[in-house]
Design a protein around this motif. Structure first.
Motif, PDB file in Angstrom:
ATOM      1  N   VAL A 173      18.740  68.836  44.866  1.00 40.82           N
ATOM      2  CA  VAL A 173      18.952  69.473  46.158  1.00 40.82           C
ATOM      3  C   VAL A 173      18.430  70.907  46.115  1.00 40.82           C
ATOM      4  N   LEU A 174      19.069  71.758  45.338  1.00 44.31           N
ATOM      5  CA  LEU A 174      18.648  73.144  45.233  1.00 44.31           C
ATOM      6  C   LEU A 174      17.986  73.455  43.899  1.00 44.31           C
ATOM      7  N   ASP A 175      18.048  72.545  42.985  1.00 48.94           N
ATOM      8  CA  ASP A 175      17.534  72.762  41.643  1.00 48.94           C
ATOM      9  C   ASP A 175      16.063  72.373  41.586  1.00 48.94           C
ATOM     10  N   ARG A 176      15.173  73.364  41.456  1.00 48.83           N
ATOM     11  CA  ARG A 176      13.739  73.078  41.420  1.00 48.83           C
ATOM     12  C   ARG A 176      13.322  72.369  40.138  1.00 48.83           C
ATOM     13  N   ARG A 177      14.179  72.369  39.123  1.00 53.68           N
ATOM     14  CA  ARG A 177      13.860  71.692  37.881  1.00 53.68           C
ATOM     15  C   ARG A 177      14.324  70.245  37.907  1.00 53.68           C
ATOM     16  N   ALA A 178      14.792  69.782  39.048  1.00 59.67           N
ATOM     17  CA  ALA A 178      15.234  68.391  39.148  1.00 59.67           C
ATOM     18  C   ALA A 178      14.074  67.470  38.792  1.00 59.67           C
ATOM     19  N   GLY A 179      14.415  66.295  38.438  1.00 56.02           N
ATOM     20  CA  GLY A 179      13.413  65.308  38.045  1.00 56.02           C
ATOM     21  C   GLY A 179      13.841  64.686  36.748  1.00 56.02           C
ATOM     22  N   LYS A 180      12.888  64.524  35.834  1.00 51.75           N
ATOM     23  CA  LYS A 180      13.222  63.926  34.537  1.00 51.75           C
ATOM     24  C   LYS A 180      12.333  64.506  33.463  1.00 51.75           C
ATOM     25  N   LEU A 181      12.806  64.350  32.252  1.00 47.61           N
ATOM     26  CA  LEU A 181      12.021  64.696  31.079  1.00 47.61           C
ATOM     27  C   LEU A 181      11.947  63.455  30.207  1.00 47.61           C
ATOM     28  N   LEU A 182      10.737  62.974  29.975  1.00 47.61           N
ATOM     29  CA  LEU A 182      10.511  61.861  29.056  1.00 47.61           C
ATOM     30  C   LEU A 182       9.877  62.446  27.803  1.00 47.61           C
ATOM     31  N   LEU A 194       3.109  50.910  25.275  1.00 48.75           N
ATOM     32  CA  LEU A 194       2.460  51.558  24.144  1.00 48.75           C
ATOM     33  C   LEU A 194       3.397  52.567  23.468  1.00 48.75           C
ATOM     34  N   VAL A 195       4.195  53.253  24.267  1.00 52.18           N
ATOM     35  CA  VAL A 195       5.157  54.199  23.695  1.00 52.18           C
ATOM     36  C   VAL A 195       6.093  53.460  22.760  1.00 52.18           C
ATOM     37  N   ARG A 196       6.580  52.338  23.218  1.00 53.18           N
ATOM     38  CA  ARG A 196       7.495  51.543  22.393  1.00 53.18           C
ATOM     39  C   ARG A 196       6.809  51.088  21.101  1.00 53.18           C
ATOM     40  N   GLU A 197       5.546  50.756  21.186  1.00 55.16           N
ATOM     41  CA  GLU A 197       4.824  50.230  20.031  1.00 55.16           C
ATOM     42  C   GLU A 197       4.431  51.307  19.025  1.00 55.16           C
ATOM     43  N   TYR A 198       4.079  52.513  19.491  1.00 58.16           N
ATOM     44  CA  TYR A 198       3.468  53.497  18.603  1.00 58.16           C
ATOM     45  C   TYR A 198       4.301  54.738  18.312  1.00 58.16           C
ATOM     46  N   ALA A 199       5.278  55.064  19.124  1.00 61.49           N
ATOM     47  CA  ALA A 199       6.108  56.251  18.851  1.00 61.49           C
ATOM     48  C   ALA A 199       7.202  55.902  17.852  1.00 61.49           C
ATOM     49  N   ASP A 200       7.612  56.892  17.073  1.00 62.16           N
ATOM     50  CA  ASP A 200       8.716  56.690  16.130  1.00 62.16           C
ATOM     51  C   ASP A 200      10.056  56.635  16.865  1.00 62.16           C
ATOM     52  N   CYS A 201      10.210  57.449  17.886  1.00 62.40           N
ATOM     53  CA  CYS A 201      11.396  57.396  18.749  1.00 62.40           C
ATOM     54  C   CYS A 201      11.031  58.010  20.091  1.00 62.40           C
ATOM     55  N   TRP A 202      11.857  57.778  21.098  1.00 66.20           N
ATOM     56  CA  TRP A 202      11.591  58.245  22.449  1.00 66.20           C
ATOM     57  C   TRP A 202      12.885  58.315  23.216  1.00 66.20           C
ATOM     58  N   GLY A 203      12.826  58.955  24.371  1.00 65.48           N
ATOM     59  CA  GLY A 203      14.005  59.045  25.217  1.00 65.48           C
ATOM     60  C   GLY A 203      13.655  59.667  26.555  1.00 65.48           C
ATOM     61  N   GLY A 204      14.648  59.741  27.407  1.00 61.57           N
ATOM     62  CA  GLY A 204      14.467  60.337  28.722  1.00 61.57           C
ATOM     63  C   GLY A 204      15.788  60.821  29.255  1.00 61.57           C
ATOM     64  N   VAL A 205      15.735  61.859  30.066  1.00 63.10           N
ATOM     65  CA  VAL A 205      16.941  62.412  30.660  1.00 63.10           C
ATOM     66  C   VAL A 205      16.629  62.885  32.079  1.00 63.10           C
ATOM     67  N   ALA A 206      17.533  62.572  33.007  1.00 62.85           N
ATOM     68  CA  ALA A 206      17.413  63.079  34.371  1.00 62.85           C
ATOM     69  C   ALA A 206      17.887  64.524  34.379  1.00 62.85           C
ATOM     70  N   LEU A 207      17.228  65.353  35.182  1.00 61.95           N
ATOM     71  CA  LEU A 207      17.541  66.780  35.223  1.00 61.95           C
ATOM     72  C   LEU A 207      17.932  67.208  36.626  1.00 61.95           C
ATOM     73  N   GLY A 208      18.904  68.078  36.733  1.00 60.45           N
ATOM     74  CA  GLY A 208      19.262  68.686  38.003  1.00 60.45           C
ATOM     75  C   GLY A 208      19.796  67.715  39.023  1.00 60.45           C
ATOM     76  N   ASP A 209      20.119  68.280  40.198  1.00 63.78           N
ATOM     77  CA  ASP A 209      20.677  67.448  41.262  1.00 63.78           C
ATOM     78  C   ASP A 209      19.669  67.145  42.360  1.00 63.78           C
TER      79      ASP A 209
END
Length: 150
Positions: A132-141, A115-130
């Motif tokens: 191990v010690l970085d509590r913000r690790a994960g991803k942002l979509l 649905l994101v592909r069908e209805y959003a104008d654009c999109w992306g994602g990025v992995a965050l942190g390592d």
């Protein structure tokens, strides 16, 4: 000192617990924010896509998620969902115009991000942190929608 910001820009952030009701809370937040800023024309799309992304964060992680709504100066709305898992799923792992296999309509999973592909104008994602010690690790979509006047 006076801060200068482009007109009609704003941002809201919401931390969501790992709870099956998180998608509902996200939808209610989207409805309230867009109504208060006079953006009913994008409500259905933003509510649907936000719900799908928050649901995926709940289903595929064991921790909290965060939702951020940002109105950009040119009329677009950017919605970002952070979670603690570093894997970036399709279609976010590929450029918006790249080939991303779509889940079949009868698939048990994978249709929400379609649905994101069908209805959003654009999109992306990025992995965050390592992770191990970085509590913000994960991803942002994220996705954007809602160019006004065009």
């Amino acid at each position: 000192m006076r801060t200068v910001s482009p007109p009609h820009t704003w941002a809201y952030a919401l931390r969501l617990p790992h709870d099956p009701r998180a998608a509902r809370v996200a939808r209610m937040t989207v409805r309230s924010v867009l109504a208060s800023h006079g953006r009913p024309e994008i409500l259905d799309t933003v509510e649907l896509l936000t719900s799908e992304m928050v649901t995926n964060a709940y289903l595929h992680t064991n921790g909290p998620a965060s939702l951020r709504l940002t109105a950009l100066a040119d009329g677009r709305l950017r919605v970002g969902v952070w979670d603690s898992h570093p894997r970036i799923p399709a279609p976010f792992a590929h450029p918006p115009h790249g080939h991303v296999p779509l889940a079949p309509p009868d698939a048990a999973c994978g249709r929400g991000l379609r649905l994101v592909r069908e209805y959003a104008d654009c999109w992306g994602g990025v992995a965050l942190g390592d992770g191990v010690l970085d509590r913000r690790a994960g991803k942002l979509l994220w996705f954007e929608t809602g160019v006004t006047g065009g």
